[in-house]
Write a protein that holds these residues in place. Structure first.
Motif, PDB file in Angstrom:
ATOM      1  N   ALA A 214     -10.284 -12.748  -4.841  1.00  0.00           N
ATOM      2  CA  ALA A 214      -9.285 -13.749  -4.459  1.00  0.00           C
ATOM      3  C   ALA A 214      -9.445 -15.056  -5.219  1.00  0.00           C
ATOM      4  CB  ALA A 214      -9.375 -14.021  -2.959  1.00  0.00           C
ATOM      5  N   ALA A 215     -10.499 -15.208  -5.996  1.00  0.00           N
ATOM      6  CA  ALA A 215     -10.830 -16.507  -6.593  1.00  0.00           C
ATOM      7  C   ALA A 215      -9.690 -17.086  -7.411  1.00  0.00           C
ATOM      8  CB  ALA A 215     -12.092 -16.388  -7.446  1.00  0.00           C
ATOM      9  N   ALA A 216      -9.144 -16.303  -8.332  1.00  0.00           N
ATOM     10  CA  ALA A 216      -8.129 -16.844  -9.233  1.00  0.00           C
ATOM     11  C   ALA A 216      -6.880 -17.285  -8.468  1.00  0.00           C
ATOM     12  CB  ALA A 216      -7.764 -15.809 -10.290  1.00  0.00           C
ATOM     13  N   ASP A 217      -6.421 -16.467  -7.515  1.00  0.00           N
ATOM     14  CA  ASP A 217      -5.213 -16.814  -6.770  1.00  0.00           C
ATOM     15  C   ASP A 217      -5.439 -18.023  -5.863  1.00  0.00           C
ATOM     16  OD1 ASP A 217      -3.748 -14.875  -7.967  1.00  0.00           O
ATOM     17  OD2 ASP A 217      -3.597 -13.573  -6.207  1.00  0.00           O
ATOM     18  N   LEU A 218      -6.603 -18.129  -5.260  1.00  0.00           N
ATOM     19  CA  LEU A 218      -6.857 -19.271  -4.378  1.00  0.00           C
ATOM     20  C   LEU A 218      -7.012 -20.560  -5.179  1.00  0.00           C
ATOM     21  CD1 LEU A 218      -9.194 -17.775  -1.620  1.00  0.00           C
ATOM     22  CD2 LEU A 218      -6.699 -17.925  -1.710  1.00  0.00           C
ATOM     23  N   GLN A 219      -7.611 -20.463  -6.342  1.00  0.00           N
ATOM     24  CA  GLN A 219      -7.689 -21.641  -7.204  1.00  0.00           C
ATOM     25  C   GLN A 219      -6.298 -22.062  -7.672  1.00  0.00           C
ATOM     26  OE1 GLN A 219     -10.510 -19.861  -9.895  1.00  0.00           O
ATOM     27  NE2 GLN A 219     -12.163 -21.178  -9.195  1.00  0.00           N
ATOM     28  N   ALA A 220      -5.457 -21.086  -8.000  1.00  0.00           N
ATOM     29  CA  ALA A 220      -4.090 -21.394  -8.421  1.00  0.00           C
ATOM     30  C   ALA A 220      -3.296 -22.001  -7.274  1.00  0.00           C
ATOM     31  CB  ALA A 220      -3.402 -20.129  -8.930  1.00  0.00           C
ATOM     32  N   PHE A 221      -3.482 -21.481  -6.072  1.00  0.00           N
ATOM     33  CA  PHE A 221      -2.812 -22.049  -4.900  1.00  0.00           C
ATOM     34  C   PHE A 221      -3.227 -23.506  -4.712  1.00  0.00           C
ATOM     35  CE2 PHE A 221      -2.857 -23.309  -0.477  1.00  0.00           C
ATOM     36  CZ  PHE A 221      -1.582 -22.957  -0.031  1.00  0.00           C
ATOM     37  N   ALA A 222      -4.531 -23.763  -4.837  1.00  0.00           N
ATOM     38  CA  ALA A 222      -5.023 -25.134  -4.657  1.00  0.00           C
ATOM     39  C   ALA A 222      -4.463 -26.059  -5.735  1.00  0.00           C
ATOM     40  CB  ALA A 222      -6.548 -25.142  -4.676  1.00  0.00           C
ATOM     41  N   MET A 223      -4.387 -25.591  -6.955  1.00  0.00           N
ATOM     42  CA  MET A 223      -3.823 -26.406  -8.033  1.00  0.00           C
ATOM     43  C   MET A 223      -2.368 -26.755  -7.752  1.00  0.00           C
ATOM     44  SD  MET A 223      -5.870 -27.250 -10.546  1.00  0.00           S
ATOM     45  CE  MET A 223      -4.746 -27.459 -11.926  1.00  0.00           C
TER      46      MET A 223
END
Length: 250
Positions: free
Chosen positions: A144-153
């Motif tokens: 989930a790391a990439a999607d959660l980082q993108a969501f936060a951005m």
């Protein structure tokens, strides 16, 4: 030599009663858990910190990404001087935590959207609601790391005066004001920390501001673990080494 060709960092010197001692919590005094509320600190460690605080005439503070209220529960019955939420909160030993700031309306909507995303796509990831800040954890679901980082951005574009704080399997959306270094500097400008040599022990990227402030003041910066690129000038290999250095039985 280390894997990147730099000399290994030396261990910190033995404890001194002339220091002002600042300690990160997660990854430094407490092992990471699958969920933040699964973390605990052994009673002998808590009692040793109380002994050290008295040895230092109260010049010991916890400096953490957790809220001060959570730190008080972890280190009960003692209520150490503390900085919480990476420096957004700060209080002297024994005082009540400062009242929480009201989060912006946009953050409440982002919390709901993050909860829906995790529920629908990443059920083993975690949303940690810290009031005026939120953290997205993926320790149990690294995919989930990439999607959660993108969501936060993307969420950051809707939150003026906020920034992203990356960490170990986590990204946090928090107000841009304050950091661990500023909190340590504020403690050093007041008793009982005033005039003492600052020492800060931490493990994560969030601790780098603290290392920089301590170094600038002629203090001792101590990295826990072997993360590359740190400003720390000393190193302890892990939490057990921190306990041994502090003289705390786990």
């Amino acid at each position: 030599m280390t894997h990147d060709g730099t000399p290994p960092l030396p261990p910190p010197p033995p404890l001194s009663d002339q220091w002002a001692l600042f300690l990160d919590v997660d990854g430094t005094l407490a092992a990471f858990a699958d969920q933040p509320d699964g973390v605990s600190v052994a009673s002998p460690v808590v009692d040793r910190l109380d002994e050290l605080s008295r040895m230092l005439d109260g010049a010991l503070a916890l400096v953490s990404g957790r809220r001060i209220e959570t730190l008080d529960a972890l280190f009960a019955p003692h209520r150490f001087a503390a900085a919480g939420l990476h420096g957004l909160q700060r209080r002297r030993a024994g005082e009540e935590p400062p009242p929480p700031a009201a989060p912006p309306a946009a953050l409440e909507a982002i919390k709901a959207q993050a909860a829906a995303l995790l529920r629908e796509r990443y059920p083993d990831a975690l949303l940690e609601d810290k009031g005026e800040a939120i953290a997205l954890h993926w320790r149990l679901m690294p995919e989930a790391a990439a999607d959660l980082q993108a969501f936060a951005m993307q969420a950051l574009t809707r939150l003026p005066d906020y920034h992203l704080q990356p960490g170990d399997h986590v990204v946090e959306l928090r107000p841009a004001r304050g950091d661990k270094g500023e909190a340590i500097a504020a403690f050093l400008d007041e008793l009982p920390f005033l005039g003492r040599r600052p020492v800060f022990v931490g493990d994560d990227l969030t601790d780098e501001h603290g290392f920089e402030v301590v170094n600038a003041r002629g203090g001792i910066s101590v990295l826990v673990g072997d993360r590359a690129g740190s400003a720390a000038e000393h190193r302890l290999p892990g939490i057990d080494a921190v306990y041994a250095w502090l003289g705390a039985g786990a």
